[in-house]
Design a protein around this motif. Structure first.
Motif, PDB file in Angstrom:
ATOM      1  N   GLY C 310      12.841  22.367  -3.900  1.00  0.00           N
ATOM      2  CA  GLY C 310      12.600  22.345  -2.467  1.00  0.00           C
ATOM      3  C   GLY C 310      11.528  21.387  -2.008  1.00  0.00           C
ATOM      4  N   GLN C 311      10.627  21.013  -2.897  1.00  0.00           N
ATOM      5  CA  GLN C 311       9.566  20.113  -2.455  1.00  0.00           C
ATOM      6  C   GLN C 311       9.773  18.682  -2.958  1.00  0.00           C
ATOM      7  OE1 GLN C 311       6.465  22.467  -4.082  1.00  0.00           O
ATOM      8  NE2 GLN C 311       6.128  21.177  -5.830  1.00  0.00           N
ATOM      9  N   SER C 312      10.851  18.441  -3.710  1.00  0.00           N
ATOM     10  CA  SER C 312      11.100  17.101  -4.249  1.00  0.00           C
ATOM     11  C   SER C 312      11.719  16.204  -3.194  1.00  0.00           C
ATOM     12  CB  SER C 312      12.058  17.188  -5.439  1.00  0.00           C
ATOM     13  OG  SER C 312      11.440  17.897  -6.491  1.00  0.00           O
ATOM     14  N   ILE C 313      11.432  14.915  -3.322  1.00  0.00           N
ATOM     15  CA  ILE C 313      12.102  13.956  -2.455  1.00  0.00           C
ATOM     16  C   ILE C 313      13.123  13.183  -3.293  1.00  0.00           C
ATOM     17  CG2 ILE C 313      10.147  13.766  -0.866  1.00  0.00           C
ATOM     18  CD1 ILE C 313       9.481  11.042  -2.135  1.00  0.00           C
ATOM     19  N   LEU C 314      14.015  12.493  -2.601  1.00  0.00           N
ATOM     20  CA  LEU C 314      15.042  11.699  -3.285  1.00  0.00           C
ATOM     21  C   LEU C 314      14.485  10.339  -3.689  1.00  0.00           C
ATOM     22  CD1 LEU C 314      17.910  12.506  -0.806  1.00  0.00           C
ATOM     23  CD2 LEU C 314      17.929  13.034  -3.266  1.00  0.00           C
ATOM     24  N   PRO C 315      15.085   9.687  -4.694  1.00  0.00           N
ATOM     25  CA  PRO C 315      14.636   8.340  -5.066  1.00  0.00           C
ATOM     26  C   PRO C 315      14.637   7.393  -3.863  1.00  0.00           C
ATOM     27  CG  PRO C 315      16.052   9.211  -6.775  1.00  0.00           C
ATOM     28  CD  PRO C 315      16.086  10.207  -5.650  1.00  0.00           C
ATOM     29  N   ALA C 316      15.624   7.517  -2.964  1.00  0.00           N
ATOM     30  CA  ALA C 316      15.669   6.631  -1.803  1.00  0.00           C
ATOM     31  C   ALA C 316      14.466   6.875  -0.878  1.00  0.00           C
ATOM     32  CB  ALA C 316      16.967   6.837  -1.035  1.00  0.00           C
ATOM     33  N   ASP C 317      14.057   8.137  -0.751  1.00  0.00           N
ATOM     34  CA  ASP C 317      12.876   8.457   0.066  1.00  0.00           C
ATOM     35  C   ASP C 317      11.626   7.877  -0.574  1.00  0.00           C
ATOM     36  OD1 ASP C 317      14.451  10.044   1.764  1.00  0.00           O
ATOM     37  OD2 ASP C 317      14.119  11.828   0.519  1.00  0.00           O
ATOM     38  N   PHE C 318      11.627   7.862  -1.909  1.00  0.00           N
ATOM     39  CA  PHE C 318      10.470   7.310  -2.616  1.00  0.00           C
ATOM     40  C   PHE C 318      10.326   5.816  -2.320  1.00  0.00           C
ATOM     41  CE2 PHE C 318       8.596   5.349  -6.458  1.00  0.00           C
ATOM     42  CZ  PHE C 318       7.348   5.944  -6.408  1.00  0.00           C
ATOM     43  N   VAL C 319      11.457   5.121  -2.285  1.00  0.00           N
ATOM     44  CA  VAL C 319      11.429   3.698  -1.958  1.00  0.00           C
ATOM     45  C   VAL C 319      10.837   3.500  -0.561  1.00  0.00           C
ATOM     46  CG1 VAL C 319      12.868   1.679  -1.485  1.00  0.00           C
ATOM     47  CG2 VAL C 319      13.353   3.113  -3.489  1.00  0.00           C
ATOM     48  N   ALA C 320      11.308   4.292   0.395  1.00  0.00           N
ATOM     49  CA  ALA C 320      10.812   4.170   1.775  1.00  0.00           C
ATOM     50  C   ALA C 320       9.322   4.470   1.838  1.00  0.00           C
ATOM     51  CB  ALA C 320      11.590   5.117   2.684  1.00  0.00           C
ATOM     52  N   LEU C 321       8.906   5.495   1.103  1.00  0.00           N
ATOM     53  CA  LEU C 321       7.490   5.875   1.062  1.00  0.00           C
ATOM     54  C   LEU C 321       6.644   4.709   0.546  1.00  0.00           C
ATOM     55  CD1 LEU C 321       6.133   9.205  -0.438  1.00  0.00           C
ATOM     56  CD2 LEU C 321       5.279   7.041  -1.298  1.00  0.00           C
ATOM     57  N   MET C 322       7.090   4.083  -0.529  1.00  0.00           N
ATOM     58  CA  MET C 322       6.311   2.977  -1.105  1.00  0.00           C
ATOM     59  C   MET C 322       6.221   1.806  -0.126  1.00  0.00           C
ATOM     60  SD  MET C 322       5.005   3.987  -3.916  1.00  0.00           S
ATOM     61  CE  MET C 322       4.404   2.435  -4.596  1.00  0.00           C
ATOM     62  N   LYS C 323       7.310   1.569   0.601  1.00  0.00           N
ATOM     63  CA  LYS C 323       7.275   0.483   1.586  1.00  0.00           C
ATOM     64  C   LYS C 323       6.289   0.780   2.699  1.00  0.00           C
ATOM     65  CE  LYS C 323      11.727  -1.746   0.849  1.00  0.00           C
ATOM     66  NZ  LYS C 323      13.176  -1.661   1.125  1.00  0.00           N
ATOM     67  N   LYS C 324       6.257   2.024   3.129  1.00  0.00           N
ATOM     68  CA  LYS C 324       5.351   2.414   4.211  1.00  0.00           C
ATOM     69  C   LYS C 324       3.891   2.329   3.749  1.00  0.00           C
ATOM     70  CE  LYS C 324       3.618   4.573   7.864  1.00  0.00           C
ATOM     71  NZ  LYS C 324       3.370   6.023   7.879  1.00  0.00           N
ATOM     72  N   ILE C 325       3.643   2.763   2.512  1.00  0.00           N
ATOM     73  CA  ILE C 325       2.256   2.896   2.053  1.00  0.00           C
ATOM     74  C   ILE C 325       1.660   1.589   1.540  1.00  0.00           C
ATOM     75  CG2 ILE C 325       0.850   3.997   0.253  1.00  0.00           C
ATOM     76  CD1 ILE C 325       2.392   6.551   0.770  1.00  0.00           C
ATOM     77  N   SER C 326       2.492   0.687   1.008  1.00  0.00           N
ATOM     78  CA  SER C 326       1.934  -0.537   0.410  1.00  0.00           C
ATOM     79  C   SER C 326       0.925  -1.254   1.312  1.00  0.00           C
ATOM     80  CB  SER C 326       3.048  -1.490  -0.003  1.00  0.00           C
ATOM     81  OG  SER C 326       3.709  -0.967  -1.116  1.00  0.00           O
ATOM     82  N   PRO C 327       1.265  -1.541   2.583  1.00  0.00           N
ATOM     83  CA  PRO C 327       0.281  -2.262   3.392  1.00  0.00           C
ATOM     84  C   PRO C 327      -0.982  -1.443   3.685  1.00  0.00           C
ATOM     85  CG  PRO C 327       2.229  -1.667   4.707  1.00  0.00           C
ATOM     86  CD  PRO C 327       2.554  -1.348   3.289  1.00  0.00           C
ATOM     87  N   ILE C 328      -0.849  -0.131   3.809  1.00  0.00           N
ATOM     88  CA  ILE C 328      -2.054   0.703   4.012  1.00  0.00           C
ATOM     89  C   ILE C 328      -2.928   0.611   2.763  1.00  0.00           C
ATOM     90  CG2 ILE C 328      -2.937   3.044   4.406  1.00  0.00           C
ATOM     91  CD1 ILE C 328      -0.411   3.665   5.984  1.00  0.00           C
ATOM     92  N   ALA C 329      -2.283   0.708   1.590  1.00  0.00           N
ATOM     93  CA  ALA C 329      -3.034   0.622   0.335  1.00  0.00           C
ATOM     94  C   ALA C 329      -3.775  -0.718   0.250  1.00  0.00           C
ATOM     95  CB  ALA C 329      -2.090   0.807  -0.858  1.00  0.00           C
ATOM     96  N   SER C 330      -3.094  -1.806   0.641  1.00  0.00           N
ATOM     97  CA  SER C 330      -3.742  -3.123   0.616  1.00  0.00           C
ATOM     98  C   SER C 330      -5.008  -3.115   1.460  1.00  0.00           C
ATOM     99  CB  SER C 330      -2.796  -4.192   1.172  1.00  0.00           C
ATOM    100  OG  SER C 330      -1.803  -4.460   0.226  1.00  0.00           O
ATOM    101  N   LEU C 331      -4.899  -2.565   2.680  1.00  0.00           N
ATOM    102  CA  LEU C 331      -6.074  -2.494   3.562  1.00  0.00           C
ATOM    103  C   LEU C 331      -7.211  -1.719   2.909  1.00  0.00           C
ATOM    104  CD1 LEU C 331      -4.510  -1.713   7.076  1.00  0.00           C
ATOM    105  CD2 LEU C 331      -5.715  -3.789   6.394  1.00  0.00           C
ATOM    106  N   CYS C 332      -6.844  -0.745   2.042  1.00  0.00           N
ATOM    107  CA  CYS C 332      -7.851   0.102   1.407  1.00  0.00           C
ATOM    108  C   CYS C 332      -8.242  -0.429   0.030  1.00  0.00           C
ATOM    109  CB  CYS C 332      -7.341   1.534   1.304  1.00  0.00           C
ATOM    110  SG  CYS C 332      -7.009   2.264   2.915  1.00  0.00           S
ATOM    111  N   GLY C 333      -7.822  -1.663  -0.278  1.00  0.00           N
ATOM    112  CA  GLY C 333      -8.262  -2.282  -1.524  1.00  0.00           C
ATOM    113  C   GLY C 333      -7.495  -1.860  -2.760  1.00  0.00           C
ATOM    114  N   LYS C 334      -6.278  -1.376  -2.575  1.00  0.00           N
ATOM    115  CA  LYS C 334      -5.479  -0.938  -3.724  1.00  0.00           C
ATOM    116  C   LYS C 334      -4.159  -1.702  -3.730  1.00  0.00           C
ATOM    117  CE  LYS C 334      -8.019   2.712  -5.005  1.00  0.00           C
ATOM    118  NZ  LYS C 334      -8.678   2.800  -6.307  1.00  0.00           N
ATOM    119  N   SER C 335      -3.826  -2.326  -4.849  1.00  0.00           N
ATOM    120  CA  SER C 335      -2.578  -3.071  -4.907  1.00  0.00           C
ATOM    121  C   SER C 335      -1.464  -2.233  -5.534  1.00  0.00           C
ATOM    122  CB  SER C 335      -2.766  -4.352  -5.709  1.00  0.00           C
ATOM    123  OG  SER C 335      -3.121  -4.000  -7.030  1.00  0.00           O
ATOM    124  N   VAL C 336      -0.243  -2.567  -5.152  1.00  0.00           N
ATOM    125  CA  VAL C 336       0.918  -1.796  -5.569  1.00  0.00           C
ATOM    126  C   VAL C 336       1.814  -2.681  -6.429  1.00  0.00           C
ATOM    127  CG1 VAL C 336       2.994  -0.672  -4.683  1.00  0.00           C
ATOM    128  CG2 VAL C 336       0.798  -0.357  -3.515  1.00  0.00           C
TER     129      VAL C 336
END
Lengths: 342, 342, 342, 342
Positions: C310-336
């Protein structure tokens, strides 16, 4: 509503219950599973509280299937509510930034801080005039004089003002307040909520420090049911066993509320943490989680604050915070107002 | 008050802080231990809130050594407060037994139950006229008509009446109420507390469902500071992670409050548990722990109750409860009033 | 350590206490303020627990001024700890992304998901082999076979593997595991912590669901005191009264720990919320608050998961999540790390 | 089990779910109410965890109707379990009184206190040999030597001994221990519980400080499912926001467990409160609420205790406590053993 009956319920009792439900214009459907009698009730079940149904000798469990709140529910209004406050809006693509001291203390304090905040991107000015204080022996706020000073600061800066109403008896003095705050301790002061339902002024409804998300939305529903649709929710930390922070910021509340309600949601990291060095990271987190903005305490000289100095940040820290958050806000679809000479 | 300074505090900042403390007429004594600067402050520190002292860049920890509450403190009034309510007393060697329905619903309901309770040992009659309800869509109480019916029941039985005030605007109707209840949601409605400080009527102050024992005593202090010494505290369960019971009865509150305060303490096992079969064991526990009494919900027909039916017990259960508890109460120095034909 | 004595303490008792403290090689300094006797103790007070000092008839309050943890304390090691796990690091400028199913279920499941995760930016693969389950009647994990499948997935993808140790008796099978997880329920299994202090493998120490930040750091200290400095902390939600989410993510823990400790901190939004649609916003919030990464549950077919589907996400959702978070991570000094064909 | 489906569930998904349920040998009955699809599942649903059913895109709510625990359930074994420990019993009409120091410290300490306790009505001797301590830098217990001293005390007084097992690796040394304690931190150490299911020795299962009543009974079920029916439950306070007491004694747990399970329940007021002056009132409350006994910390000289001295009472206080509680226990159907020269 699904009612799971106790095994001790007799057929006669069950029949009576079914009759009672029908009298309330509800449909009731009895089924049996695993030796349990289960009644599925449909219709206008909102007028039945779960507690009422848990009557002593018959019902073991109650499961609500209808939505307990309607006006605040995204299911019935999919579009985001956008609230106008002065020239600004909350719930739109503009980041809402409310800042100012915990208490209004004197003219110099509030004017100094208001001008600095205006320049660095705040969209509204906060400041307490009536203060709910745990102890009767400490500073209780400047009251009417505090409201006068807030209005003066508004006149000087153009910033809309946000301040807390602690009793309906002061409501008459709040006619020029742009956003009326209902504090955490009054979130379930239902008499106050009902009265504010008859106002036109937008309401900033802080979450009670031990209230559930559903209770919070039900309190918004009390205001909206009275005719005032302009409710903004503010998560300000909940009370848990953890003592390292003053409260525990329930960051999950932000996306949860955004998914279940169309109302704007902001976060108050100052009260949530009580620790100045956590204000920036928690504001950033709030924006990244989808909040419509935040409200933070800024004081020109926290050591001399007459209340909550310990959790206030300096105007210079506020500038740094805005610089850090602006690009994150942009990524999240929220624009920031910063004057040219920032 | 002991202030432990941050290691980053400069001598200049420390000097300023010492000056500020002296300006408040306080003595301040600076000592150094483990490379930490510590200031021991003495004098009228009650007007400093710990939060105020936790000013951002100087103070790391604050430890209060003075008592935050005075009028409610057993240290300053070692003798138990005994409150008179009608012909009865609370805090004496008489067991206080408040019983009645959650809400007053109609004349027949309240008169029937009042007469039964009177016979079986209740010393006061409770019943809600104004009801604070989470949902705006459910029964909100009979309001003024409810008060009228309570007074009728008092006239018929002689039982003093206890009912909740939900807003100061209704206070004028409460002149014949013997004991005014401040509900859990209003425990920190400081405007209400201050106003009740100017009344003569005794106040039943329920503990907020997430308030600490210290906050509770501070709320009593608010009432007492206004001039009303007749405050009775009622523990009604706190909100925790446990969901098997509606709330978690904090039984330790009873002996803790009795040791730290001279005010009477009673327990409400109905709201604390939400489960009728737990009412008797929890009432027994309260008496054994030293409570001055208890307040429980009794309804002639819980299935038909318009609020909280699920936690009410039947009049017959109340009789059984009183029979079970009477001898325990005797062992604990509390006598019970039961009419002869009981 | 500051000891505030009870007013009932006699001079003789105080002298005895001072003698006892001196016997422990501690300096003790007695001062009097507001009629209270206060002892300021300095030296190696870490071996005195506050509880021990709260001895029945003498001491009223204890205030610690020394730091209870040392090896994990940023005060004594200002530089961030960077832990190497396979070819990746945690605590550096690389965003740590641990993903995978709650339980390893079969070869096809784990290989399918591992390959997809590798492509979309995960840096490590998680999967449970030994499962701590509340009920003895449900799936308890594939155990050794689960470990074998994880190693197979590592061989195929190059992803380092992370899995939970539920008992020291299985430790011998964990030699090829890259990062050993200590689950929330074992955070205070001190015997396990001590033993893991003698390992070389990095430890992922999840926070107990009702443990304070200080207790958590003390558990890290247990491991580090044994000789293993490679501890990564994982905030996974705490237990509160709120039931809308499975747990309450304590987002403040991230900046608080970063400020007080040099150890890496990651967040587990899947267990924290229990709601798939909250995983992305909470991961974003974690990164914005300064976390070194996150750990999330991804399952190729959540409906068929044998635990926590019930709390798992799908691989496709994971891809979307990584796309959303990558630029935020960059701003915070973390590379993906995202492969070219992403 | 009742499954309430999301409104987005398609007919195809619903059919698949029904097929999946049937594959598990379960009956599934689909009904529709208020535009919601509801599936009532019957059969051996115990092997489905609620969490598993909450699969991401289909099910909105799950309501269990079957009992999650069976062996511990009073519904399936109405008669009270009575556990024999040495010459004493727990769960019978004999009041179980376990007393002794937090830690065994030396021969003189344990023998002195054991003899006094024996005389004043204790039925068993407690004492920690292996101590779970938050800090790695404080006293960790005498370990094997501690067990030796406990056995010596048993030989001298005849009192059965109770002591905590902190790791399975020490189990071999526990063969002469009469009652093995599983501490709060190990309540969900399922590997330990499973192993103890294969023992013959009775188990004292303390409640985890943030575990629900259902989780606690599920842990008892883990032990019982292994073949050991001799489980005694011990409520020792839960973690809440209140800091005046060390934990919050959940007194409602006593009658709730007695009503839902046939296992004996005792209370530990020493750990629950952490305050010696609360030990007697809370023990009295426990007995009045229906507990089968209590376990308290008694130390001949609390100031010199090496752990938890602050919550221990003196042997003389223990005598007073027993005198106060004996008549209450009699009223509640529990007899007390006090030697003639008491």
């Amino acid at each position: 509503m699904i009612l799971i009956l106790k095994e001790t319920a007799t057929s006669k009792q069950i029949e009576e219950l079914l009759r009672k439900l029908k009298k309330h214009q509800l449909s009731a459907n009895l089924i049996t599973a695993d030796n349990k009698n289960i009644i599925v009730v449909t219709g206008e079940t909102m007028s039945l509280s779960s507690e009422e149904m848990l009557s002593s000798d018959l019902i073991e469990q109650v499961q609500n299937i209808a939505e307990p709140y309607q006006l605040a529910n995204r299911k019935f209004q999919p579009k985001d509510t956008v609230v106008s406050v002065g020239e600004h809006t909350i719930g739109s693509n503009e980041l809402c930034v409310i800042a100012g001291p915990c208490s209004v203390e004197d003219e110099r304090q509030i004017l100094t801080v208001a001008k600095k905040l205006k320049k660095s991107g705040a969209t509204m000015l906060r400041g307490g005039a009536y203060k709910p204080r745990t102890s009767p022996y400490v500073f209780q706020g400047l009251e009417e004089e505090g409201l006068r000073l807030l209005k003066l600061a508004k006149k000087e800066t153009g910033l809309p003002i946000v301040t807390e109403l602690t009793s309906l008896r002061y409501l008459e003095h709040f006619c020029d307040v742009d956003l009326i705050q209902v504090g955490a301790r009054n979130m379930q002061n239902f008499e106050m909520l009902k009265e504010l339902g008859h106002c036109k002024t937008p309401i900033l409804l802080k979450r009670g420090f031990s209230n559930t998300l559903e209770e919070w939305l039900m309190s918004a529903e009390h205001i909206m049911a009275g005719g005032n649709p302009n409710v903004i929710l503010c998560e300000r930390g909940i009370r848990t066993y953890e003592t390292a922070t003053r409260n525990t910021l329930d960051i999950s509340a932000v996306p949860f509320i955004k998914q279940h309600s169309h109302l704007p949601v902001i976060v108050d990291p100052s009260h949530a943490s009580g620790i100045p060095s956590l204000v920036e990271p928690l504001s950033s987190a709030a924006v990244a989680a989808g909040a419509d903005g935040f409200m933070i305490e800024v004081h020109p000289c926290p050591e001399q604050a007459r209340s909550d100095g310990g959790q206030s940040i300096l105007p210079a820290d506020f500038v740094a915070l805005m610089k850090k958050i602006s690009p994150i806000a942009s990524l999240c679809g929220k624009s920031v107002h910063i004057s040219e000479d920032f």
